[in-house]
Design a protein around this motif. Structure first.
Motif, PDB file in Angstrom:
ATOM      1  N   TYR A   1     -26.539  95.793   8.127  1.00 56.13           N
ATOM      2  CA  TYR A   1     -27.026  95.384   6.807  1.00 56.13           C
ATOM      3  C   TYR A   1     -27.463  96.637   6.056  1.00 56.13           C
ATOM      4  N   GLN A   2     -27.279  96.594   4.761  1.00 59.04           N
ATOM      5  CA  GLN A   2     -27.589  97.794   3.986  1.00 59.04           C
ATOM      6  C   GLN A   2     -29.079  98.121   3.950  1.00 59.04           C
ATOM      7  N   ASN A   3     -29.904  97.085   4.046  1.00 57.82           N
ATOM      8  CA  ASN A   3     -31.338  97.321   3.861  1.00 57.82           C
ATOM      9  C   ASN A   3     -32.133  97.460   5.160  1.00 57.82           C
ATOM     10  N   SER A   4     -31.430  97.781   6.259  1.00 59.38           N
ATOM     11  CA  SER A   4     -32.140  97.892   7.536  1.00 59.38           C
ATOM     12  C   SER A   4     -31.326  98.713   8.516  1.00 59.38           C
ATOM     13  N   GLU A   5     -32.022  99.356   9.443  1.00 58.95           N
ATOM     14  CA  GLU A   5     -31.307 100.100  10.495  1.00 58.95           C
ATOM     15  C   GLU A   5     -31.032  99.232  11.724  1.00 58.95           C
ATOM     16  N   VAL A   6     -31.591  98.043  11.719  1.00 61.17           N
ATOM     17  CA  VAL A   6     -31.414  97.129  12.854  1.00 61.17           C
ATOM     18  C   VAL A   6     -30.018  96.506  12.783  1.00 61.17           C
TER      19      VAL A   6
ATOM     20  N   GLU B   1     -27.054  85.868  12.879  1.00 63.56           N
ATOM     21  CA  GLU B   1     -26.297  86.305  14.062  1.00 63.56           C
ATOM     22  C   GLU B   1     -26.808  85.596  15.328  1.00 63.56           C
ATOM     23  N   LEU B   2     -28.126  85.396  15.380  1.00 67.86           N
ATOM     24  CA  LEU B   2     -28.692  84.704  16.533  1.00 67.86           C
ATOM     25  C   LEU B   2     -28.121  83.290  16.648  1.00 67.86           C
ATOM     26  N   LYS B   3     -28.055  82.595  15.526  1.00 66.21           N
ATOM     27  CA  LYS B   3     -27.513  81.228  15.534  1.00 66.21           C
ATOM     28  C   LYS B   3     -26.064  81.232  16.007  1.00 66.21           C
ATOM     29  N   ALA B   4     -25.301  82.199  15.522  1.00 64.38           N
ATOM     30  CA  ALA B   4     -23.886  82.278  15.927  1.00 64.38           C
ATOM     31  C   ALA B   4     -23.771  82.504  17.432  1.00 64.38           C
TER      32      ALA B   4
ATOM     33  N   ALA C   1     -35.176  94.893  19.555  1.00 61.03           N
ATOM     34  CA  ALA C   1     -36.598  94.568  19.625  1.00 61.03           C
ATOM     35  C   ALA C   1     -37.408  95.832  19.364  1.00 61.03           C
ATOM     36  N   THR C   2     -36.866  96.690  18.519  1.00 65.00           N
ATOM     37  CA  THR C   2     -37.607  97.897  18.139  1.00 65.00           C
ATOM     38  C   THR C   2     -38.624  97.540  17.053  1.00 65.00           C
ATOM     39  N   ASP C   3     -39.438  98.526  16.689  1.00 66.60           N
ATOM     40  CA  ASP C   3     -40.454  98.284  15.670  1.00 66.60           C
ATOM     41  C   ASP C   3     -39.898  98.358  14.248  1.00 66.60           C
ATOM     42  N   ARG C   4     -38.611  98.574  14.123  1.00 67.42           N
ATOM     43  CA  ARG C   4     -38.044  98.772  12.796  1.00 67.42           C
ATOM     44  C   ARG C   4     -37.940  97.467  12.001  1.00 67.42           C
ATOM     45  N   GLN C   5     -37.940  97.620  10.691  1.00 67.55           N
ATOM     46  CA  GLN C   5     -37.815  96.468   9.789  1.00 67.55           C
ATOM     47  C   GLN C   5     -36.466  95.791   9.952  1.00 67.55           C
ATOM     48  N   ARG C   6     -36.477  94.486  10.119  1.00 68.74           N
ATOM     49  CA  ARG C   6     -35.213  93.742  10.129  1.00 68.74           C
ATOM     50  C   ARG C   6     -34.778  93.455   8.696  1.00 68.74           C
ATOM     51  N   PRO C   7     -33.525  93.115   8.502  1.00 70.76           N
ATOM     52  CA  PRO C   7     -33.056  92.748   7.154  1.00 70.76           C
ATOM     53  C   PRO C   7     -33.838  91.544   6.621  1.00 70.76           C
ATOM     54  N   TYR C   8     -33.983  91.486   5.323  1.00 72.41           N
ATOM     55  CA  TYR C   8     -34.616  90.357   4.639  1.00 72.41           C
ATOM     56  C   TYR C   8     -36.026  90.062   5.143  1.00 72.41           C
ATOM     57  N   GLY C   9     -36.694  91.055   5.668  1.00 76.17           N
ATOM     58  CA  GLY C   9     -38.063  90.846   6.132  1.00 76.17           C
ATOM     59  C   GLY C   9     -38.181  89.871   7.304  1.00 76.17           C
ATOM     60  N   GLN C  10     -37.091  89.555   7.954  1.00 69.87           N
ATOM     61  CA  GLN C  10     -37.180  88.665   9.117  1.00 69.87           C
ATOM     62  C   GLN C  10     -37.925  89.378  10.244  1.00 69.87           C
ATOM     63  N   ASN C  11     -38.531  88.606  11.137  1.00 69.19           N
ATOM     64  CA  ASN C  11     -39.236  89.289  12.218  1.00 69.19           C
ATOM     65  C   ASN C  11     -38.881  88.755  13.597  1.00 69.19           C
TER      66      ASN C  11
END
Lengths: 240, 240
Positions: A78-83, A91-94, A107-117
């Motif tokens: 995703y463009q807005n995250s390094e995850v 992707e989890l649902k798929a 499960a790193t401390d980095r920001q997920r896309p769209y502020g998901q956690n």
């Protein structure tokens, strides 16, 4: 074939063994489900106890053809995250839909896309499946947190690949320090799987001796272009 | 794609480079022409300068898909002989029909099936094609003889695998002595290709430094089952 679902049974089968990661993305010529399945079968012929695979279509093909525990991931940038390893709920649902018995996610401390956690992803997976969850981490604290969040397995997959662990990156060497510290800290709680830059059998052995529960090897076994490149680079360098 | 046929051009393209052997036989799951082609393409992506392949059907598929020099062999086991790399005129003819630019054959001192002999095979190939011929040998004298017979390339492929060279066999190590001696003896006459048990880039470099013209690596790159087995055996041994 029957999917191995029971946690104790899955862990029993993976313990002390070699899990082979069979990944390939276009434009790599091996990036087709049936070829990756053949690759996985070859790994099982060689004694692998489990397979790690990327993308639902590949995972589905693996589950149909193999009767060992499969770890599924879904890499998406995703463009807005390094995850990028199973980054969002989408992707989890798929992955959940494939019925894969183990799902790994960043499960790193980095920001997920769209502020998901991470907590929400774990909660969703727990509420909707009996899949085991594997946390791909880069540092000790991330592993401890993942264990607290209830992950069933913790992998050192991302060591050296996050901004804050870059300094520990050594080419062709896993992060033994992380493997040792985390295995020690989580002893009796959460199994730690050594993954990332394991090129030689000696490194796999050392990982187990340092306390790893099992070992994942990918590139060194299933990426012929990367293995070739390793030889070619060395040859070219020696000719300079 | 156009088959590279000219000897000088073929040698120019192979010189100092890595040739990747892409072989797989049933029951290995990768033993299908299109999968072996994908494997070969992966090797070329990684910088390989040539491919070595077994069996006419695989070689044909390679020649159609690749534009690098291909070395063709035809492995066939006969009950009355230990020679199995392009052992008789029958396999040689089948290889000639593929149009493969380089044909490799056993050039050891061992008895071929049906009392056939190496000289006749060479003569037949020369009379019926412009294919380059590569001699797969196990000992210095065999290499010298092959050079006298006019072979275009000599490979150390069978070192350690003939009865009389068994003592020089080291697992996971090429026969450096043979590579060095033969390269030295044939300097300026016939290029020597290092092949057999090259597992590490350092061994490929050393082979070139000892005088090899090019290097062939197979199992370490294109046999995931064997690479897996290498890891698994080491892990099991370490657990004893």
């Amino acid at each position: 074939m029957e999917v191995v679902k029971n946690k104790a049974e899955i862990l029993r089968r993976l313990k002390g063994g070699l899990i082979v990661s069979c990944q390939s993305e276009p434009p790599e010529p091996l990036a087709k489900p049936h070829i990756l399945v053949a690759m996985a079968k070859a790994a099982l012929m060689g004694g692998a106890v489990g397979i790690r695979a990327n993308l639902p279509q590949n995972i589905r093909a693996m589950l149909k053809a193999l009767d060992v525990p499969v770890i599924g991931i879904y890499k998406k940038v995703y463009q807005n995250s390094e995850v990028f390893i199973t980054p969002t709920l989408r992707e989890l649902k798929a992955l959940l839909c494939t019925g894969v018995p183990i799902i790994a996610m960043d499960a790193t401390d980095r920001q997920r896309p769209y502020g998901q956690n991470l907590e929400d992803l774990v909660a969703y997976a727990r509420a909707n499946s009996s899949a085991l969850l594997m946390a791909d981490i880069s540092a000790v604290e991330e592993g401890l947190r993942a264990s607290e969040l209830g992950f069933d397995l913790i992998g050192t997959t991302l060591a050296g690949y996050t901004e804050y662990t870059k300094k520990s990156f050594k080419p062709e060497e896993p992060d033994f320090k992380l493997i040792a510290e985390l295995s020690q800290s989580l002893k009796g709680r959460t199994p730690v799987i050594a993954e990332g830059r394991i090129w030689f059998p000696e490194q796999a052995i050392k990982s187990l001796k340092l306390g790893a529960f099992a070992v994942v090897v990918g590139t060194a076994i299933t990426r012929p272009w990367a293995i070739t490149q390793r030889f070619v680079k060395a040859l070219k360098k020696s000719l300079v």
